[in-house]
Write an enzyme that holds these catalytic residues in place. Structure first.
Site, short mmCIF file in Angstrom:
data_model
loop_
_atom_site.label_atom_id
_atom_site.label_comp_id
_atom_site.label_asym_id
_atom_site.label_seq_id
_atom_site.Cartn_x
_atom_site.Cartn_y
_atom_site.Cartn_z
N HIS A 145 0.78 -1.25 0.14
CA HIS A 145 0.10 -0.07 0.22
C HIS A 145 0.90 1.23 -0.08
O HIS A 145 2.08 1.11 0.14
CB HIS A 145 -0.76 0.05 1.26
CG HIS A 145 -2.04 -1.08 1.04
ND1 HIS A 145 -2.95 -0.77 0.06
CD2 HIS A 145 -2.56 -1.96 1.63
CE1 HIS A 145 -4.23 -1.78 0.16
NE2 HIS A 145 -3.73 -2.58 1.22
N ASP A 175 0.08 6.47 -4.35
CA ASP A 175 -0.96 6.18 -5.00
C ASP A 175 -1.29 7.04 -5.85
O ASP A 175 -1.90 6.72 -7.17
CB ASP A 175 -2.31 5.88 -4.02
CG ASP A 175 -2.35 4.61 -3.15
OD1 ASP A 175 -1.37 3.87 -3.51
OD2 ASP A 175 -2.92 4.35 -2.24
#
Length: 395
Positions: A145, A175
């Site tokens: 992540h 991200d």
């Protein structure tokens, strides 16, 4: 009506994008494309689909999170594990310009939908693959992540206060800078070349790579000194008095970005401390003393009072706003960075282009497969066949 208004045209009109992604980086990337005119078909599986639909606070039938990154799209449900689903997808590929996927490396190949197979059906196609670590390398198949990508890229080490642990951000740098904007950049470059040459490309976006490639100041420090400065001691992380965050009397904060000497001198004059001017870029003990003096000054008034003072002084001193306050900010409002979708605020287009038509956004698809029948009908699939495919679980 002006000539520009009469000819207003979104730059990506006529571009068809097939979006296989879920959650955040890919869906936001394709939403940026949709906001600029691309036709985006969100292809969801016949199981959970994009599980962002139910993540976090709900705004009706789907989460606010899902709605904020999926506007202006159509939704089609396909089971790509079935031959019938893959066949329908390949028919769509023949009509598409871009496919975006965010599976782990190798999944598309195992489905028989890798770049070679797609390019055989449509040589002009651009396939963009978004992953944590890229399609190659020893970490390619690892889970991750944002926090993991930033950790490997050296970004997380530089975030936070001096003497404290690495800091976390609610803006996912890996991200969004990596997965979303890296994908948009790669897609646009490959699409430009495909229109020119007739040959598409496979765009390999690694969120770790893209975060790493933007560590400009830390790398400059390594090249000059052999190592980065400790967290909180660099030019932009609190190491000098002219650049940092200072608490106000009411527990709020002001952001001081007076890097240029002229701005620092204006700041010192405004707070009545011209004696601090020599400490502009002071480090070590001298810098710490100047920061402490400035901190005491800012703690003497509320944020509202300091805003009233510095709104009249052009020296890069501004309030640290909460997001709900940013929603009412006159600059962001003037730039139309807030739009309404079914009466609820969403972010406006991230990039401004001249000659764009008025932005009339469509809400995110209400349910997975909401547009399946219409999309398949456009491929020549009749109602009887659609019914058969639905009964077989292909759609």
């Amino acid at each position: 009506m002006s000539a520009q208004t009469e000819t207003a045209r979104a730059p990506l009109e006529g571009v068809r994008v097939l979006d296989l992604t879920r959650l955040l980086p890919g869906p936001l990337a394709t939403q940026h494309l949709a906001d600029h005119g691309a036709e985006v078909i969100k292809v969801e599986d016949t199981g959970a689909g994009d599980y962002a639909r139910t993540m976090g606070a709900m705004g009706g039938d789907s989460s606010w999170f899902y709605q904020l990154v999926n506007r202006n799209k159509q939704s089609l449900r396909l089971d790509l594990k079935q031959a019938g689903g893959r066949a329908l997808f390949l028919r769509l590929v023949e009509t598409a310009d871009v496919v975006v996927e965010g599976f782990r490396p190798g999944v598309m190949e195992r489905l028989g939908l890798g770049y070679a197979a797609l390019a055989e059906r449509n040589p002009r196609l651009v396939l963009c693959s978004i992953s944590g670590y890229g399609q190659t390398g020893p970490y390619a198949l690892r889970a991750g992540h944002d926090i993991n990508y930033l950790g490997y890229a050296g970004v997380l080490d530089q975030m936070g206060s001096a003497g404290g642990p690495p800091g976390l951000s609610n803006l996912q740098v890996g991200d969004l800078l990596g997965g979303t904007m890296g994908a948009v950049m790669g897609i646009m470059m490959a699409l430009f070349d495909a229109r020119r040459s007739g040959q598409g490309r496979h765009v390999d976006v690694s969120m770790t790579d893209t975060s790493f490639a933007h560590m400009i100041f830390p790398l400059a420090e390594v090249l000059a000194q052999g190592r980065v400065k400790p967290r909180g001691e660099d030019l932009l992380t609190g190491g000098v008095p002219c650049y940092g965050v200072y608490e106000t009397a009411d527990g709020r904060h002001m952001a001081v970005g007076a890097l240029e000497e002229k701005f620092w001198h204006l700041l010192c004059d405004t707070v009545g401390r011209p004696d601090l001017k020599p400490a502009h870029l002071a480090e070590g003990e001298a810098g710490a003393r100047a920061r402490a003096e400035l901190a005491a000054i800012f703690r003497s008034r509320s944020q509202r009072e300091w805003v009233a003072v510095f709104d009249a002084v052009d020296c890069c001193v501004t309030p640290v706003l909460r997001l709900e306050e940013s929603l009412e900010n006159p600059q962001l409002r003037a730039r139309e960075m807030l739009i309404e979708v079914e009466g609820k605020p969403q972010f406006g287009r991230a990039v401004r282009l001249s000659g764009m038509p008025a932005h009339v956004p469509r809400v995110a698809p209400a349910s997975a497969g909401a547009d399946s029948d219409a999309i398949l009908a456009s491929l020549g699939v009749d109602n009887e066949e659609i019914a058969r495919l639905r009964a077989a679980g292909v759609i």
